[in-house]
Design a protein around this motif. Structure first.
Motif, PDB file in Angstrom:
ATOM      1  N   ASN A  74       0.825  -1.208   0.000  1.00  0.00           N
ATOM      2  CA  ASN A  74       0.000   0.000   0.000  1.00  0.00           C
ATOM      3  C   ASN A  74       0.861   1.262   0.000  1.00  0.00           C
ATOM      4  O   ASN A  74       0.535   2.242  -0.674  1.00  0.00           O
ATOM      5  N   LEU A  75       1.960   1.221   0.753  1.00  0.00           N
ATOM      6  CA  LEU A  75       2.890   2.359   0.750  1.00  0.00           C
ATOM      7  C   LEU A  75       3.446   2.569  -0.658  1.00  0.00           C
ATOM      8  O   LEU A  75       3.530   3.709  -1.150  1.00  0.00           O
ATOM      9  N   GLY A  76       3.812   1.483  -1.318  1.00  0.00           N
ATOM     10  CA  GLY A  76       4.306   1.574  -2.688  1.00  0.00           C
ATOM     11  C   GLY A  76       3.266   2.169  -3.629  1.00  0.00           C
ATOM     12  O   GLY A  76       3.595   2.970  -4.511  1.00  0.00           O
ATOM     13  N   ALA A  77       1.991   1.801  -3.424  1.00  0.00           N
ATOM     14  CA  ALA A  77       0.918   2.342  -4.266  1.00  0.00           C
ATOM     15  C   ALA A  77       0.787   3.853  -4.080  1.00  0.00           C
ATOM     16  O   ALA A  77       0.623   4.604  -5.045  1.00  0.00           O
ATOM     17  N   TRP A  78       0.872   4.315  -2.829  1.00  0.00           N
ATOM     18  CA  TRP A  78       0.781   5.757  -2.562  1.00  0.00           C
ATOM     19  C   TRP A  78       1.966   6.506  -3.165  1.00  0.00           C
ATOM     20  O   TRP A  78       1.809   7.602  -3.719  1.00  0.00           O
ATOM     21  N   ILE A  79       3.154   5.915  -3.058  1.00  0.00           N
ATOM     22  CA  ILE A  79       4.342   6.564  -3.644  1.00  0.00           C
ATOM     23  C   ILE A  79       4.220   6.620  -5.162  1.00  0.00           C
ATOM     24  O   ILE A  79       4.513   7.651  -5.789  1.00  0.00           O
ATOM     25  N   ALA A  80       3.779   5.515  -5.774  1.00  0.00           N
ATOM     26  CA  ALA A  80       3.610   5.497  -7.231  1.00  0.00           C
ATOM     27  C   ALA A  80       2.552   6.501  -7.673  1.00  0.00           C
ATOM     28  O   ALA A  80       2.724   7.199  -8.686  1.00  0.00           O
ATOM     29  N   ALA A  81       1.453   6.614  -6.908  1.00  0.00           N
ATOM     30  CA  ALA A  81       0.414   7.594  -7.236  1.00  0.00           C
ATOM     31  C   ALA A  81       0.970   9.016  -7.167  1.00  0.00           C
ATOM     32  O   ALA A  81       0.642   9.866  -8.008  1.00  0.00           O
ATOM     33  N   THR A  82       1.831   9.265  -6.174  1.00  0.00           N
ATOM     34  CA  THR A  82       2.484  10.572  -6.076  1.00  0.00           C
ATOM     35  C   THR A  82       3.359  10.828  -7.302  1.00  0.00           C
ATOM     36  O   THR A  82       3.395  11.941  -7.836  1.00  0.00           O
ATOM     37  N   GLY A  83       4.055   9.775  -7.755  1.00  0.00           N
ATOM     38  CA  GLY A  83       4.885   9.897  -8.950  1.00  0.00           C
ATOM     39  C   GLY A  83       4.059  10.287 -10.166  1.00  0.00           C
ATOM     40  O   GLY A  83       4.452  11.170 -10.940  1.00  0.00           O
ATOM     41  N   PHE A  84       2.885   9.673 -10.327  1.00  0.00           N
ATOM     42  CA  PHE A  84       2.027  10.021 -11.466  1.00  0.00           C
ATOM     43  C   PHE A  84       1.532  11.466 -11.366  1.00  0.00           C
ATOM     44  O   PHE A  84       1.443  12.171 -12.377  1.00  0.00           O
ATOM     45  N   ALA A  85       1.182  11.894 -10.149  1.00  0.00           N
ATOM     46  CA  ALA A  85       0.729  13.280  -9.970  1.00  0.00           C
ATOM     47  C   ALA A  85       1.845  14.259 -10.343  1.00  0.00           C
ATOM     48  O   ALA A  85       1.602  15.293 -10.978  1.00  0.00           O
ATOM     49  N   LEU A  86       3.076  13.916  -9.971  1.00  0.00           N
ATOM     50  CA  LEU A  86       4.214  14.780 -10.309  1.00  0.00           C
ATOM     51  C   LEU A  86       4.488  14.778 -11.815  1.00  0.00           C
ATOM     52  O   LEU A  86       4.930  15.791 -12.374  1.00  0.00           O
ATOM     53  N   ILE A  87       4.230  13.657 -12.478  1.00  0.00           N
ATOM     54  CA  ILE A  87       4.398  13.597 -13.937  1.00  0.00           C
ATOM     55  C   ILE A  87       3.439  14.573 -14.615  1.00  0.00           C
ATOM     56  O   ILE A  87       3.810  15.303 -15.541  1.00  0.00           O
ATOM     57  N   VAL A  88       2.189  14.594 -14.153  1.00  0.00           N
ATOM     58  CA  VAL A  88       1.219  15.546 -14.701  1.00  0.00           C
ATOM     59  C   VAL A  88       1.668  16.980 -14.415  1.00  0.00           C
ATOM     60  O   VAL A  88       1.605  17.854 -15.293  1.00  0.00           O
ATOM     61  N   LEU A  89       2.130  17.223 -13.181  1.00  0.00           N
ATOM     62  CA  LEU A  89       2.596  18.566 -12.803  1.00  0.00           C
ATOM     63  C   LEU A  89       3.780  18.998 -13.658  1.00  0.00           C
ATOM     64  O   LEU A  89       3.892  20.173 -14.039  1.00  0.00           O
ATOM     65  N   ALA A  90       4.656  18.049 -13.992  1.00  0.00           N
ATOM     66  CA  ALA A  90       5.801  18.362 -14.854  1.00  0.00           C
ATOM     67  C   ALA A  90       5.334  18.865 -16.216  1.00  0.00           C
ATOM     68  O   ALA A  90       5.940  19.772 -16.804  1.00  0.00           O
ATOM     69  N   GLY A  91       4.228  18.302 -16.725  1.00  0.00           N
ATOM     70  CA  GLY A  91       3.673  18.775 -17.989  1.00  0.00           C
ATOM     71  C   GLY A  91       3.098  20.171 -17.869  1.00  0.00           C
ATOM     72  O   GLY A  91       3.248  21.000 -18.772  1.00  0.00           O
ATOM     73  N   VAL A  92       2.435  20.435 -16.748  1.00  0.00           N
ATOM     74  CA  VAL A  92       1.869  21.770 -16.515  1.00  0.00           C
ATOM     75  C   VAL A  92       2.984  22.810 -16.437  1.00  0.00           C
ATOM     76  O   VAL A  92       2.885  23.901 -17.009  1.00  0.00           O
ATOM     77  N   MET A  93       4.067  22.450 -15.730  1.00  0.00           N
ATOM     78  CA  MET A  93       5.176  23.389 -15.531  1.00  0.00           C
ATOM     79  C   MET A  93       6.189  23.361 -16.666  1.00  0.00           C
ATOM     80  O   MET A  93       7.123  24.160 -16.686  1.00  0.00           O
ATOM     81  N   HIS A  94       6.011  22.389 -17.565  1.00  0.00           N
ATOM     82  CA  HIS A  94       6.940  22.230 -18.693  1.00  0.00           C
ATOM     83  C   HIS A  94       8.387  22.060 -18.187  1.00  0.00           C
ATOM     84  O   HIS A  94       9.319  22.701 -18.651  1.00  0.00           O
ATOM     85  N   SER A  95       8.536  21.151 -17.207  1.00  0.00           N
ATOM     86  CA  SER A  95       9.834  20.977 -16.547  1.00  0.00           C
ATOM     87  C   SER A  95      10.356  19.559 -16.753  1.00  0.00           C
ATOM     88  O   SER A  95       9.795  18.589 -16.218  1.00  0.00           O
ATOM     89  N   ALA A  96      11.451  19.425 -17.502  1.00  0.00           N
ATOM     90  CA  ALA A  96      12.060  18.110 -17.725  1.00  0.00           C
ATOM     91  C   ALA A  96      12.677  17.571 -16.451  1.00  0.00           C
ATOM     92  O   ALA A  96      12.613  16.364 -16.173  1.00  0.00           O
TER      93      ALA A  96
END
Length: 213
Positions: A74-96
């Motif tokens: 479950n901890l791994g699932a929460w961390i992975a979900a955070t990773g996906f949220a940051l991937i979307v945020l990277a697109g919003v911020m246009h940050s490689a």
């Protein structure tokens, strides 16, 4: 199929693997189309993800011993979900650079989930039918990867056709993966090794009785 605990665990594995692997074919084109990254930059994403998985596959063993297999998954699932949220945020911020960090976080979460779920899979067997159940969990594994890859490409293309925006198509896939992981955490609460073994022993006893007749 007659074992309710086995059905729940099969569906849990299927959902987890769809949610984790839907991004497999999308991360590099996402970096190129949405963030304008070069081929040399996007080609690093897979290796960064692999480093994250490798770190927690090894380093997650003490965590598993301390927290237990279900809580570690479950901890791994929460961390992975955070990773996906940051991937979307990277697109919003246009940050490689943020995308690189997000993919590493995703790998760390995926490694924790992989190690604990593999260990849990071994618990979800009975000596008289270990091959049968390990085979079933293997089917969930490959089906999850295949469904995730096909569905993610379909969703991305459909939304692109409707909106004309690559970002919306990719982002919807990543958001759906977050939802899938959080739903998997909820489903995992109802999976019990004790219930599984009791149901499996009863079912196998019925089958053996029928064969004897």
């Amino acid at each position: 199929a007659a074992n309710p605990s086995a059905r729940r665990f099969f569906l849990y594995l299927l959902l987890v693997l769809v949610s984790i692997h839907a991004q497999d074919v999308l991360l590099e084109p996402y970096g190129g189309e949405v963030l304008g990254m070069s081929v040399s930059q996007t080609s690093r994403l897979t290796s960064i993800w692999g480093v994250g998985v490798f770190v927690t596959l090894l380093g997650g063993l003490p965590v598993m011993g301390r927290l237990g297999k279900k809580r570690t998954a479950n901890l791994g699932a929460w961390i992975a979900a955070t990773g996906f949220a940051l991937i979307v945020l990277a697109g919003v911020m246009h940050s490689a650079s943020l995308l690189y960090a997000a993919v590493l976080v995703l790998g760390l979460g995926g490694g924790l989930m992989t190690g604990s779920n593999l260990s849990f899979m071994l618990d979800m067997t009975v000596p008289t039918a270990a091959g049968l159940y390990i085979g079933a969990w293997g089917v969930a594994n490959f089906a999850g990867q295949a469904l995730g890859t096909i569905a993610s490409g379909g969703v991305r293309d459909l939304l692109f056709a409707l909106t004309g925006s690559s970002f919306y198509g990719y982002s919807l896939v990543f958001l759906l993966e977050i939802a899938g992981l959080l739903l998997a955490v909820r489903m995992f609460r109802d999976v019990s090794v004790e219930d599984f073994r009791r149901d499996a022993e009863v079912r196998l006893a019925d089958i053996l009785a029928l064969t004897a007749d």
